[in-house]
Design an enzyme around this catalytic site. Structure first.
Site, PDB file in Angstrom:
ATOM      1  CG  PHE A   1      -7.889   5.205   0.722  1.00 55.19           C
ATOM      2  CD1 PHE A   1      -7.546   4.913   2.209  1.00 55.19           C
ATOM      3  CD2 PHE A   1      -8.206   6.926   0.127  1.00 55.19           C
ATOM      4  CE1 PHE A   1      -8.076   6.093   3.021  1.00 55.19           C
ATOM      5  CE2 PHE A   1      -8.398   7.935   1.011  1.00 55.19           C
ATOM      6  CZ  PHE A   1      -8.401   7.167   2.573  1.00 55.19           C
ATOM      7  CG  HIS A   2      -3.791   3.707  -3.463  1.00 53.74           C
ATOM      8  ND1 HIS A   2      -2.832   4.719  -3.703  1.00 53.74           N
ATOM      9  CD2 HIS A   2      -4.471   4.564  -3.907  1.00 53.74           C
ATOM     10  CE1 HIS A   2      -2.831   5.718  -4.397  1.00 53.74           C
ATOM     11  NE2 HIS A   2      -4.293   5.718  -4.515  1.00 53.74           N
ATOM     12  N   PRO A   3      -4.390  -0.789  -2.055  1.00 49.94           N
ATOM     13  CG  PRO A   3      -6.195  -1.726  -0.713  1.00 49.94           C
ATOM     14  CD  PRO A   3      -6.080  -0.255  -1.005  1.00 49.94           C
TER      15      PRO A   3
ATOM     16  CG  ASP B   1      -1.890   1.272   1.449  1.00 48.11           C
ATOM     17  OD1 ASP B   1      -2.120   1.847   0.183  1.00 48.11           O
ATOM     18  OD2 ASP B   1      -2.778   1.088   2.162  1.00 48.11           O
TER      19      ASP B   1
END
Length: 531
Positions: free
Chosen positions: A468-470, A293
């Site tokens: 918010f980039h998993p 992330d």
């Protein structure tokens, strides 16, 4: 009577909506699109600033949290994921960002044939409707709208000028394979409204007789028979049901949802499953591992002689003006993506391509969900694009309603801590350039008193939060230990693919929505070519 379809797509999010469109296009196959959330018919989904009211809202968000993070000095973070038609494309920052050519070339070098930049660029272009017209990097006429932002802030223009003064070039396009430079982000909007994957890929084709959209339908697990997926167990209308499949199930439940469904189905690491009393049907040791992330460090400045959103949003007349501007023109703060100005740069001279991304905003607040500060503020949020830290997502219960343990292990690698310190220093370098002097900027967070590398590495844990980039929890690869192969088939299982951000072997250098769409576009072609 049980339902049965040729294809079942699990999750009507960024990837799932596109997949349902493509798989149902030729009319030959019946397609079920299953979504745990409800309709996107909610005004805050469509007004761009509404992301503030969609994250942390049980109507649109799964309301996940991370475990306590050592690298964040013991803090746990809220971890928004879209639980609504359109998924994260209905609650995200609307920024159109592909990443860098090097990201995809690295995937190919890792053994994933067909995933280099030259391989994937056509998929980006085919779905795109870019305001700037068609050229070697961009397409027109596709469903996915890419437009300029409808706003203007003097403070952001000044920060852009200061970035150039610090030695980083001004550019027009972040999406031609090398995003080094400073520019305003392009956004997925139309006429001042959010453009999500429901509008793009579902609404135009919602009356196809072979497409069946089932909302508020949560998939508990896959039904396996002799290592072949034959359907899904779902919770719907307070009842447990079975939905069967003729050809393939495609998981598009995201980097949190897809590994959760696999593990609940007995596909995963035998140790994780046996500890919970789940029978291991396919021992796949890396399910839920390799979580990556982007951690953003929110460097905040208190300004003088500047107009920012802080003043406008904290006054009654300012709020009225904001509302009127949006109603009359679809412009101004209510049309804003969460971040407006972008900078891609290198943290030191050892990098050939950018490893840092700034999201610059004409506002400031202590943390997401808090009120804006009562002074003019600017936030230069910066993230490490290529983190070395790796985390995991694992179920902690047989109960499908129980949220999984999300452990990103932020800043667990020393290299990431060094990059964190360097990124704060770069923010300071930009803010002290001549173009910003008229605003007399003062560092509000983390605070100029933190100067040494050790101090900055520690304070990064205090100001760091997810952007918010998993990705990566069902990563593809050539090895038998990878969860998926280069065709996105789940190893050891027949009739099952994954098409979402979880298949990324390494995180892309930027926002992850556009790459997820590309993955779905490529997956749909693979599926149709093999059926």
């Amino acid at each position: 009577m049980s339902l049965k379809f040729d294809f079942i797509v699990v999750g009507a999010g960024t990837a799932g909506c596109l997949l349902a469109n493509r798989l149902s296009a030729n009319g030959k196959y019946s397609v079920a699109l299953l979504e745990a959330g409800g309709s996107d018919n909610y005004h805050w989904v469509h007004i761009p600033v509404g992301y503030l009211y969609c994250m942390g809202n049980k109507r649109t968000d799964w309301l996940f949290k991370t475990t306590a993070q050592n690298g964040l000095n013991g803090r746990s973070l809220n971890y928004p994921r879209g639980k609504v038609m359109g998924g994260c494309s209905s609650i995200n920052g609307m920024i159109y960002m592909r990443g860098q050519a090097n990201d995809y070339d690295q995937w190919r070098q890792m053994g994933n044939e067909g995933w280099s930049w030259d391989d994937v660029l056509p998929y980006f272009k085919d779905m795109e409707d870019n305001f700037s017209g068609k050229n070697q990097f961009h397409g027109t006429g596709g469903e996915w709208k890419v437009n300029k932002q409808r706003l203007s802030w003097d403070i952001l223009d000044s920060f852009q000028e200061a970035t150039v003064e610090s030695g980083i070039p001004k550019i027009d396009d972040f999406n031609d394979g090398n995003n080094y430079g400073v520019s305003y982000f392009k956004v997925n909007q139309k006429s001042g409204f959010r453009w999500n994957t429901v509008k793009a890929f579902i609404k135009p084709i919602k009356n196809r007789k072979n497409l069946h959209i089932i909302k508020k339908c949560e998939v508990n697990n896959l039904i396996l028979e002799n290592n072949k997926v034959i359907g899904v167990d779902v919770a719907r209308n307070g009842q447990l049901e079975k939905i069967f499949v003729n050809k393939e199930v495609v998981l598009s439940a995201g980097s949190i949802g897809s590994p959760k469904i696999l593990e609940l189905s007995g596909i995963g690491n035998n140790k994780v499953l046996s500890d919970l009393g789940i029978q291991t049907k396919i021992n796949s040791v890396n399910v839920g591992e390799n979580l990556q992330d982007h951690l953003q460090l929110r460097v905040i400045y208190k300004l003088e002689n500047a107009v920012t959103l802080n003043q406008k949003a904290n006054s009654l007349w300012g709020k009225i003006g904001i509302g009127l501007e949006y109603v009359l023109n679809r412009t101004g703060p209510m049309s804003m993506a969460p971040s407006q100005l972008g900078v891609f740069a290198m943290s030191d001279e050892s990098y050939e391509t950018p490893n840092l991304q700034f999201h610059v905003q004409p506002l400031s607040l202590d943390k997401f969900g808090d009120p804006l500060h009562d002074f003019p503020g600017l936030t230069a949020s910066v993230c490490n694009l290529n983190p070395q830290s790796r985390g995991s997502v694992h179920i902690n219960s047989k109960d499908a309603k129980s949220p999984p343990d999300i452990d990103p292990r932020y800043l667990s690698e020393e290299k990431d801590r060094i990059v964190a310190a360097q990124s704060i220093r770069l923010a300071r370098k930009i803010i002290t350039q001549p173009a910003m002097k008229k605003y007399n900027p003062k560092e509000h967070a983390p605070g100029i008193q933190f100067q040494s590398e050790e101090e900055l590495k520690k304070v990064a844990g205090d100001i760091g939060t997810t952007i918010f980039h998993p990705v990566g929890t069902c990563a593809m690869g050539p090895s038998d230990s990878s969860v998926t192969d280069e065709n996105l088939k789940v190893r050891g299982v027949e009739g099952l693919r994954i098409a979402d951000a979880s298949i990324m072997p390494s995180i892309t250098s930027g926002n992850t929505n556009a790459p997820t769409l590309m993955i779905a576009e490529k997956a749909s072609e693979m599926i149709l070519n093999s059926n």
